[in-house]
Design an enzyme around this catalytic site. Structure first.
Site, mmCIF file in Angstrom:
data_model
loop_
_atom_site.group_PDB
_atom_site.id
_atom_site.type_symbol
_atom_site.label_atom_id
_atom_site.label_comp_id
_atom_site.label_asym_id
_atom_site.label_seq_id
_atom_site.Cartn_x
_atom_site.Cartn_y
_atom_site.Cartn_z
ATOM 1 N N ARG A 246 -8.257 -11.657 -3.283
ATOM 2 C CA ARG A 246 -9.242 -10.466 -2.865
ATOM 3 C C ARG A 246 -9.324 -9.589 -4.297
ATOM 4 N NH1 ARG A 246 -5.147 -6.767 1.058
ATOM 5 N NH2 ARG A 246 -4.427 -5.803 -0.760
ATOM 6 N N LYS A 322 6.842 5.817 -3.951
ATOM 7 C CA LYS A 322 7.689 6.882 -3.371
ATOM 8 C C LYS A 322 8.215 7.776 -4.475
ATOM 9 C CE LYS A 322 8.942 6.544 1.302
ATOM 10 N NZ LYS A 322 7.508 6.340 1.824
ATOM 11 N N TYR A 380 6.270 1.321 -10.351
ATOM 12 C CA TYR A 380 4.894 0.883 -10.650
ATOM 13 C C TYR A 380 4.448 0.998 -12.029
ATOM 14 C CZ TYR A 380 -0.276 -0.251 -10.374
ATOM 15 O OH TYR A 380 -1.360 -0.691 -10.508
ATOM 16 N N LYS A 384 4.155 -1.596 -15.180
ATOM 17 C CA LYS A 384 2.677 -1.731 -15.898
ATOM 18 C C LYS A 384 3.005 -1.243 -17.466
ATOM 19 C CE LYS A 384 0.244 -3.016 -12.466
ATOM 20 N NZ LYS A 384 -0.313 -4.419 -12.608
ATOM 21 N N THR A 415 -11.101 -0.518 -4.594
ATOM 22 C CA THR A 415 -10.446 -1.813 -3.979
ATOM 23 C C THR A 415 -9.522 -1.346 -2.659
ATOM 24 O OG1 THR A 415 -8.335 -1.714 -5.082
ATOM 25 C CG2 THR A 415 -10.151 -2.809 -6.137
#
Ligand code: NAD
Length: 474
Positions: A246, A322, A380, A384, A415
């Site tokens: 997706r 978080k 995250y 990245k 998205t």
């Protein structure tokens, strides 16, 4: 996900309403469509002293079949264009009327060796910018600063970044502005610049602005590469795309397949149905694996072993947001493992066994969070930023095999991942960029298709943001 504000202000009533209240009116971006000409209209050419890339530009202008006009800063262009059999004329200030809209502004700054020689950039953009139509393109060509002969040349070439990024912010109206640094030697072979120039002039780069891309001299390898068809440049190639069920991954799979590749899509077993249906439509292959499982690298290698693979796109990624004080160890570990460590393990397995063929492409999906950091995203952003480190550290090692490794860093893309963001933060992320709107998954996919292109052999170790020149990040 749709952007209701963009639709509203582009309706006749909404446009009047927005004008009366002084609200911003984001442009409906022109995107690539197979049933419409990719290139049309007129490009204006400008140049600094002793431009070295006009020949490469002339061959590009000839190959995409547009007409050109030479600004007074680019006097050698007219004779050169005539030699290439191009329709050309001179840019006259009268052209700045609304009847003579330009599709692109191209400036060759490769010969500039000192900050005192930057003035033609002012003259060219001062004279031409108002003639550039909606969704127009600005491309500045310079020399890679780190390879310049003198500190003054390096300084002057580095200065081009400030100009280009500012042009992107000033131009608005869906116009993009990008800078290509071309290493000496890279512009000498036919097509070495073409794939990259075509991408930045095309509607395919609708949401890529304010970017700086370095094209290395190993682009000369392109001359030895097998010929390709511009309409199906990936014909005969096999491409793996993770997280293909997706969102952005499905769009990447769709664009690579449209360019001729056979796509092998990977996604987690619970997404098997969506993955199989996406792959079926593309005549691709579906592999339901969790890329972070310990056995995944060996399983993926075994599935690809017989026919090999040319392009690996590491798109699968998750968020578990978080603030760090509230983040569990599992949320930290899970994000690092899927978004970063799994990619390293898969690449290592494919490279060690020679399954990723020489001349191949590895493309990571980073994020502007990995460049700027983001509140609530320590895990995250760490993962990245690691993707960026991976690209930069691996590029020199892969050069000998002709394998390039690059990453895209999307900004706000519409998205299911961004639909989960709280409304006010979502609206801020969507508007705080030069396009005043979010990007579409296809914008990321088209950028990846350019990096996968046989003609992008000189582009390696690069991070290209697909963020509409977001104010967040560098
Ligand atoms: P998405 O959640 O819609 O899709 C991600 C896909 O990856 C899903 O199909 C999911 O099942 C798959 N996936 C997750 N974990 C997996 C695993 N362990 N093994 C195999 N597949 C797995 O997300 P998206 O918005 O399409 O994002 C795609 C990529 O782009 C991600 O890496 C994301 O971090 C990055 N990105 C997205 C945005 C954005 O605005 N949407 C911005 C920056 C970066």
């Amino acid at each position: 996900m749709s952007d209701s504000y963009l639709k509203f202000v582009n309706s006749p009533f909404g446009a009047r309403f927005a004008r009366s209240l002084g609200l911003p009116k984001p442009e409906v971006l022109r995107r690539y469509r197979a049933d419409r000409p990719e290139f049309e209209g007129m490009v204006a050419i400008g140049a600094g002293r002793e431009p070295q890339l006009l020949d490469a530009l002339a061959s590009l202008v000839a190959s995409i079949g547009v007409t050109s006009v030479a600004h007074e800063s680019a006097t050698p262009w007219v004779a050169l264009a005539n030699r290439h059999g191009l329709m050309t004329g001179r840019f006259e200030p009268a052209d700045s009327g609304s009847s003579a809209r330009l599709a692109a502004l191209l400036f060759d700054a490769s010969g500039i060796e000192d900050s005192t020689q930057l003035e033609p950039l002012h003259a060219f953009f001062h004279d031409t910018l108002r003639s550039l139509g909606k969704c127009g393109r600005i491309v500045v060509l310079g020399r890679t600063p780190e390879t310049c002969d003198t500190p003054r040349q390096w300084t002057a070439q580095r200065a081009l970044e400030g100009l280009t990024r500012s042009l992107g912010k000033e131009a608005r109206r869906g116009i993009t502005a990008n800078l290509l640094y071309v290493e000496k030697g890279a512009g000498s072979s036919d097509h070495a610049l073409d794939a990259t120039l075509r991408f930045f002039l095309s509607p395919r780069s609708a949401y890529v602005s304010g970017q700086v891309v370095r094209i290395g001299a190993n682009a000369a390898n392109v001359a030895n590469a097998p010929a390709f068809d511009w309409t199906q440049p990936l014909a005969g190639k096999r491409a793996v795309v993770t997280g293909a069920a997706r969102g952005i991954g499905a769009a990447i799979a769709g664009v690579l397949a449209a360019e001729g590749a056979h796509v092998i899509g990977i996604d987690i077993p619970p997404a098997r149905d969506a993955l199989e249906s996406t792959m079926q439509q593309l005549n691709g292959t579906a592999l339901a694996f969790d890329i972070a499982a310990p056995e995944a690298p060996a399983q993926i290698a075994a599935a690809l072993d017989e026919l090999g693979v040319d392009i690996v796109v590491h798109n699968a990624g998750i968020t578990k947001d978080k603030t760090i004080a509230k983040m569990t160890d599992a949320a930290w570990q899970n994000v690092i493992d899927i978004n970063l460590s799994a990619q390293e393990r898969i690449d290592d397995a494919l490279l060690a066994a020679g399954i990723l063929r020489d001349g191949g492409r590895i493309i990571g999906v980073s994020s502007i969070s990995g460049i700027a950091g983001n509140l609530g995203q320590t895990n995250y952003a760490t993962s990245k930023a690691g993707v960026i480190g991976r690209v930069q550290s691996m590029a020199p090692h892969l050069r000998a095999r002709g394998i390039t490794i690059n990453a895209v860093a999307p900004g706000f893309i519409e998205t299911q991942m961004t639909a989960k963001i709280p409304l006010t933060i979502r609206e801020a992320g969507r508007r705080m960029n030069s396009m005043s709107q979010g990007g579409q998954p296809v914008d990321v996919a088209q950028t990846i298709a350019w990096l996968a292109h046989p003609g992008a052999a000189g582009v390696t170790g690069q991070i290209v943001r697909v963020c509409g020149q977001s104010l967040i990040g560098a």
